[in-house]
Design a protein around this motif. Structure first.
Motif, PDB file in Angstrom:
ATOM      1  N   MET A   1     124.324  40.782  11.635  1.00  0.00           N
ATOM      2  CA  MET A   1     124.179  41.984  11.131  1.00  0.00           C
ATOM      3  C   MET A   1     125.155  42.264   9.961  1.00  0.00           C
ATOM      4  SD  MET A   1     125.101  45.501  13.251  1.00  0.00           S
ATOM      5  CE  MET A   1     123.355  46.112  13.643  1.00  0.00           C
ATOM      6  N   LEU A   2     126.507  41.615  10.105  1.00  0.00           N
ATOM      7  CA  LEU A   2     127.335  41.934   8.872  1.00  0.00           C
ATOM      8  C   LEU A   2     126.905  41.131   7.590  1.00  0.00           C
ATOM      9  CD1 LEU A   2     130.628  41.414  10.346  1.00  0.00           C
ATOM     10  CD2 LEU A   2     129.600  43.721   9.816  1.00  0.00           C
ATOM     11  N   ALA A   3     126.202  40.215   7.644  1.00  0.00           N
ATOM     12  CA  ALA A   3     125.596  39.544   6.596  1.00  0.00           C
ATOM     13  C   ALA A   3     124.446  40.218   5.914  1.00  0.00           C
ATOM     14  CB  ALA A   3     125.385  37.997   6.973  1.00  0.00           C
ATOM     15  N   GLU A   4     123.705  41.114   6.522  1.00  0.00           N
ATOM     16  CA  GLU A   4     122.703  41.956   6.052  1.00  0.00           C
ATOM     17  C   GLU A   4     123.152  43.252   5.426  1.00  0.00           C
ATOM     18  OE1 GLU A   4     120.091  42.324   9.468  1.00  0.00           O
ATOM     19  OE2 GLU A   4     120.017  40.340   9.783  1.00  0.00           O
ATOM     20  N   ASN A   5     124.272  43.555   5.810  1.00  0.00           N
ATOM     21  CA  ASN A   5     124.959  45.052   5.395  1.00  0.00           C
ATOM     22  C   ASN A   5     126.294  44.798   4.735  1.00  0.00           C
ATOM     23  OD1 ASN A   5     125.699  47.577   5.336  1.00  0.00           O
ATOM     24  ND2 ASN A   5     124.444  48.157   7.147  1.00  0.00           N
ATOM     25  N   VAL A   6     126.235  45.167   3.237  1.00  0.00           N
ATOM     26  CA  VAL A   6     127.454  45.031   2.685  1.00  0.00           C
ATOM     27  C   VAL A   6     128.533  46.270   2.965  1.00  0.00           C
ATOM     28  CG1 VAL A   6     126.607  46.075   0.557  1.00  0.00           C
ATOM     29  CG2 VAL A   6     128.299  44.522   0.440  1.00  0.00           C
ATOM     30  N   VAL A   7     127.951  47.233   3.175  1.00  0.00           N
ATOM     31  CA  VAL A   7     128.555  48.665   3.690  1.00  0.00           C
ATOM     32  C   VAL A   7     129.342  48.205   4.977  1.00  0.00           C
ATOM     33  CG1 VAL A   7     128.522  50.912   4.657  1.00  0.00           C
ATOM     34  CG2 VAL A   7     126.862  50.390   2.710  1.00  0.00           C
ATOM     35  N   LEU A   8     128.958  47.396   5.957  1.00  0.00           N
ATOM     36  CA  LEU A   8     129.706  46.879   6.939  1.00  0.00           C
ATOM     37  C   LEU A   8     130.497  45.879   7.032  1.00  0.00           C
ATOM     38  CD1 LEU A   8     127.082  47.473   9.829  1.00  0.00           C
ATOM     39  CD2 LEU A   8     128.845  49.073   9.278  1.00  0.00           C
ATOM     40  N   SER A   9     130.000  44.641   6.112  1.00  0.00           N
ATOM     41  CA  SER A   9     130.667  43.492   5.976  1.00  0.00           C
ATOM     42  C   SER A   9     131.960  43.696   5.198  1.00  0.00           C
ATOM     43  CB  SER A   9     129.562  42.260   5.242  1.00  0.00           C
ATOM     44  OG  SER A   9     129.330  42.811   3.904  1.00  0.00           O
ATOM     45  N   GLU A  10     132.138  44.258   3.960  1.00  0.00           N
ATOM     46  CA  GLU A  10     133.149  44.331   3.028  1.00  0.00           C
ATOM     47  C   GLU A  10     134.261  45.034   3.942  1.00  0.00           C
ATOM     48  OE1 GLU A  10     132.397  45.839  -0.796  1.00  0.00           O
ATOM     49  OE2 GLU A  10     131.143  44.213  -1.205  1.00  0.00           O
ATOM     50  N   PRO A  11     134.193  46.082   4.764  1.00  0.00           N
ATOM     51  CA  PRO A  11     135.414  46.725   5.362  1.00  0.00           C
ATOM     52  C   PRO A  11     135.796  45.862   6.362  1.00  0.00           C
ATOM     53  CG  PRO A  11     133.550  48.319   5.058  1.00  0.00           C
ATOM     54  CD  PRO A  11     133.057  46.947   4.584  1.00  0.00           C
ATOM     55  N   ALA A  12     134.869  45.253   7.287  1.00  0.00           N
ATOM     56  CA  ALA A  12     134.951  44.207   8.379  1.00  0.00           C
ATOM     57  C   ALA A  12     135.811  42.837   7.909  1.00  0.00           C
ATOM     58  CB  ALA A  12     134.045  43.763   9.035  1.00  0.00           C
ATOM     59  N   ALA A  13     135.583  42.555   6.563  1.00  0.00           N
ATOM     60  CA  ALA A  13     136.374  41.511   6.277  1.00  0.00           C
ATOM     61  C   ALA A  13     137.725  41.713   5.733  1.00  0.00           C
ATOM     62  CB  ALA A  13     135.592  40.816   4.985  1.00  0.00           C
ATOM     63  N   ARG A  14     137.966  42.904   5.422  1.00  0.00           N
ATOM     64  CA  ARG A  14     139.330  43.436   4.809  1.00  0.00           C
ATOM     65  C   ARG A  14     140.186  43.926   6.347  1.00  0.00           C
ATOM     66  NH1 ARG A  14     136.305  46.885   0.965  1.00  0.00           N
ATOM     67  NH2 ARG A  14     136.425  45.714  -1.043  1.00  0.00           N
ATOM     68  N   ILE A  15     139.394  44.232   7.332  1.00  0.00           N
ATOM     69  CA  ILE A  15     140.336  44.496   8.829  1.00  0.00           C
ATOM     70  C   ILE A  15     140.642  43.175   9.091  1.00  0.00           C
ATOM     71  CG2 ILE A  15     139.939  45.199  10.839  1.00  0.00           C
ATOM     72  CD1 ILE A  15     138.099  47.550   9.742  1.00  0.00           C
ATOM     73  N   GLU A  16     139.701  42.229   8.897  1.00  0.00           N
ATOM     74  CA  GLU A  16     139.881  40.729   9.904  1.00  0.00           C
ATOM     75  C   GLU A  16     140.999  39.915   9.082  1.00  0.00           C
ATOM     76  OE1 GLU A  16     138.858  39.630  12.768  1.00  0.00           O
ATOM     77  OE2 GLU A  16     137.927  41.407  13.299  1.00  0.00           O
ATOM     78  N   SER A  38     137.842  40.861  18.206  1.00  0.00           N
ATOM     79  CA  SER A  38     137.771  41.081  16.835  1.00  0.00           C
ATOM     80  C   SER A  38     136.664  41.611  16.577  1.00  0.00           C
ATOM     81  CB  SER A  38     137.779  39.483  16.068  1.00  0.00           C
ATOM     82  OG  SER A  38     136.612  38.917  16.329  1.00  0.00           O
ATOM     83  N   PHE A  39     136.563  42.274  15.245  1.00  0.00           N
ATOM     84  CA  PHE A  39     135.210  43.001  14.845  1.00  0.00           C
ATOM     85  C   PHE A  39     134.018  42.013  15.146  1.00  0.00           C
ATOM     86  CE2 PHE A  39     132.046  44.684  12.107  1.00  0.00           C
ATOM     87  CZ  PHE A  39     131.739  45.870  12.652  1.00  0.00           C
ATOM     88  N   ASP A  40     133.977  40.690  14.553  1.00  0.00           N
ATOM     89  CA  ASP A  40     133.012  39.757  14.605  1.00  0.00           C
ATOM     90  C   ASP A  40     132.553  39.553  16.222  1.00  0.00           C
ATOM     91  OD1 ASP A  40     132.726  39.461  12.107  1.00  0.00           O
ATOM     92  OD2 ASP A  40     133.905  37.768  11.754  1.00  0.00           O
ATOM     93  N   THR A  41     133.604  39.208  17.172  1.00  0.00           N
ATOM     94  CA  THR A  41     133.372  38.975  18.537  1.00  0.00           C
ATOM     95  C   THR A  41     132.563  40.403  19.070  1.00  0.00           C
ATOM     96  OG1 THR A  41     135.086  37.606  18.547  1.00  0.00           O
ATOM     97  CG2 THR A  41     134.121  38.446  20.695  1.00  0.00           C
ATOM     98  N   TRP A  42     133.126  41.283  18.683  1.00  0.00           N
ATOM     99  CA  TRP A  42     132.625  42.767  19.392  1.00  0.00           C
ATOM    100  C   TRP A  42     131.005  42.729  18.982  1.00  0.00           C
ATOM    101  CZ3 TRP A  42     130.969  47.191  16.629  1.00  0.00           C
ATOM    102  CH2 TRP A  42     130.703  48.177  17.439  1.00  0.00           C
TER     103      TRP A  42
END
Length: 65
Positions: A1-16, A38-42
């Motif tokens: 899901m993150l790979a498909e959505n830059v709106v979610l993937s960029e903030p998630a990467a910054r948090i992780e 972690s966000f990825d695990t969740w």
């Protein structure tokens, strides 16, 4: 899901990687709360259907921010 959505993937990467993690000691927190995801695990587990449902929900008084 993150790979498909830059709106979610960029903030998630910054948090992780800690850039938005603030001063929290995640390692110490996970010792106190071992079930902390972690966000990825969740997102790979219980979070995906919850996030999809929230995104598909109609208009409501409370917004997903």
């Amino acid at each position: 899901m993150l790979a498909e959505n830059v709106v979610l993937s960029e903030p998630a990467a910054r948090i992780e990687d800690g850039r938005l993690a603030g001063d929290a000691d995640i390692t110490a927190l996970r010792k106190l709360v071992p079930e902390l995801y972690s966000f990825d695990t969740w997102l790979a587990g219980p979070g995906a259907p919850l996030l999809k449902a929230a995104g598909a929900a109609g208009k409501a008084d409370v917004a997903l921010r």
